[in-house]
Design a protein around this motif. Structure first.
Motif, PDB file in Angstrom:
ATOM      1  N   SER A 105      18.935 -10.820 -14.458  1.00  0.00           N
ATOM      2  CA  SER A 105      20.218 -10.225 -14.794  1.00  0.00           C
ATOM      3  C   SER A 105      20.358 -10.706 -16.182  1.00  0.00           C
ATOM      4  O   SER A 105      21.093  -9.923 -17.053  1.00  0.00           O
ATOM      5  CB  SER A 105      21.190 -11.067 -13.885  1.00  0.00           C
ATOM      6  OG  SER A 105      21.262 -10.942 -12.580  1.00  0.00           O
TER       7      SER A 105
ATOM      8  N   ALA B 127      18.435  -7.989 -18.018  1.00  0.00           N
ATOM      9  CA  ALA B 127      18.883  -6.755 -18.072  1.00  0.00           C
ATOM     10  C   ALA B 127      20.274  -6.633 -19.170  1.00  0.00           C
ATOM     11  O   ALA B 127      20.457  -5.856 -19.889  1.00  0.00           O
ATOM     12  CB  ALA B 127      19.484  -6.655 -16.633  1.00  0.00           C
TER      13      ALA B 127
ATOM     14  N   SER C 298      20.563  -1.593 -16.458  1.00  0.00           N
ATOM     15  CA  SER C 298      20.736  -2.218 -15.418  1.00  0.00           C
ATOM     16  C   SER C 298      19.305  -2.919 -14.993  1.00  0.00           C
ATOM     17  O   SER C 298      18.252  -3.030 -15.562  1.00  0.00           O
ATOM     18  CB  SER C 298      20.954  -0.934 -14.232  1.00  0.00           C
ATOM     19  OG  SER C 298      19.643  -0.228 -13.840  1.00  0.00           O
ATOM     20  N   ARG C 299      19.386  -3.834 -13.560  1.00  0.00           N
ATOM     21  CA  ARG C 299      18.445  -4.763 -13.151  1.00  0.00           C
ATOM     22  C   ARG C 299      17.266  -3.897 -12.524  1.00  0.00           C
ATOM     23  O   ARG C 299      16.051  -4.381 -12.822  1.00  0.00           O
ATOM     24  CB  ARG C 299      18.902  -5.325 -12.116  1.00  0.00           C
ATOM     25  CG  ARG C 299      19.936  -6.780 -12.635  1.00  0.00           C
ATOM     26  CD  ARG C 299      20.435  -7.586 -11.554  1.00  0.00           C
ATOM     27  NE  ARG C 299      19.241  -8.170 -10.761  1.00  0.00           N
ATOM     28  CZ  ARG C 299      19.569  -8.799  -9.449  1.00  0.00           C
ATOM     29  NH1 ARG C 299      20.809  -8.937  -9.239  1.00  0.00           N
ATOM     30  NH2 ARG C 299      18.452  -9.379  -9.129  1.00  0.00           N
ATOM     31  N   THR C 300      17.471  -2.632 -12.092  1.00  0.00           N
ATOM     32  CA  THR C 300      16.262  -1.897 -11.205  1.00  0.00           C
ATOM     33  C   THR C 300      15.048  -1.618 -12.412  1.00  0.00           C
ATOM     34  O   THR C 300      14.139  -2.021 -12.137  1.00  0.00           O
ATOM     35  CB  THR C 300      16.768  -0.581 -10.728  1.00  0.00           C
ATOM     36  OG1 THR C 300      17.853  -0.962  -9.831  1.00  0.00           O
ATOM     37  CG2 THR C 300      15.689   0.005 -10.418  1.00  0.00           C
TER      38      THR C 300
END
Length: 238
Positions: free
Chosen positions: A46, A49, A55-57
């Motif tokens: 997090s 990111a 985003s985290r992905t």
């Protein structure tokens, strides 16, 4: 007076052509190499990111890729951290450099005709007043010099392995150019190696090369966490 010729570098890909994961991978890896992220420093997906503004992905995908390359480590329930330096591995990589580059010198000196090394001559066989002094530029040219010697030898697999070795030591190699005497020494030593190769004097060229790489490896042994902290940019961001 003509300005010194710069070594050619492959063009950077258009950022719009990169996936978000690839962008995250490159930015995190650059932060590690530039000591914005230091060995042992911890962070969460997090946090990363947020710093990257994505985003985290894609960040997670990038981190797992960097883990495979041994640049970061994942810990159960405690997030990620930058991997500590493995000095034994770094020294082994420097030793492998010697093997590959000495083999390249043997091939170059035996080649008939000798491959064109004019671009290297234009960079390294220049008057002292034409030498560059910027540490980042000289570090880039240093890598290009050694890579060009290996590529010129004509063995694609040797060049591929050498590129992997170069990538593995880049994180500490840059610190070899933080002092002006090391920049001057690099110019002098590269010039001597190149002149010996052009004269087809393989054994003296290899001795000069070994001495040059050993001097660089000796600087690696001196690196401490304190030095890494002092190398960290004041306002480092990703």
């Amino acid at each position: 007076m003509k300005p010194p010729v710069q070594a050619k570098r492959p063009p950077e890909p258009n950022p719009r052509d990169l996936t978000r994961s690839e962008v995250a991978y490159r930015r995190i890896k650059t932060a590690i190499f530039d000591f914005v992220l230091l060995p042992g420093e911890g962070f969460t997906e997090s946090d990363m990111a947020e710093r990257l503004g994505m985003s985290r992905t894609p960040v997670r995908e990038a981190l797992f890729r960097l883990e495979l390359e041994s640049y970061v480590k994942v810990a159960f329930r405690s997030g990620w951290s930058v991997a500590p330096f493995d000095f034994r591995k770094l020294e082994d990589l420097y030793d492998l450099r010697v093997v590959l580059e000495c083999s390249a010198i043997d091939r170059l000196c035996a080649a008939d005709p000798m491959p064109d090394l004019s671009e290297l001559k234009a960079v390294w066989l220049v008057p002292e007043r034409d030498r560059l002094t910027d540490t980042t530029e000289v570090a880039t040219l240093d890598e290009a010099f050694h890579a060009a010697l290996v590529r010129a030898a004509g063995n694609a697999e040797m060049a591929r392995v050498h590129a992997d070795v170069t990538d593995g030591i880049r994180i500490v190699r840059r610190l070899d150019f933080t002092q002006p005497p090391r920049i001057a020494a690099t110019y002098d030593e590269h010039a001597k190696v190149l002149k010996a190769v052009l004269a087809r004097r393989a054994d003296p060229a290899k001795l000069l090369l070994r001495t040059h790489i050993e001097a660089s490896k000796a600087e690696v042994r001196k690196i401490t966490i304190h030095k890494l902290h002092s190398a960290r940019p004041a306002e480092g961001t990703l």
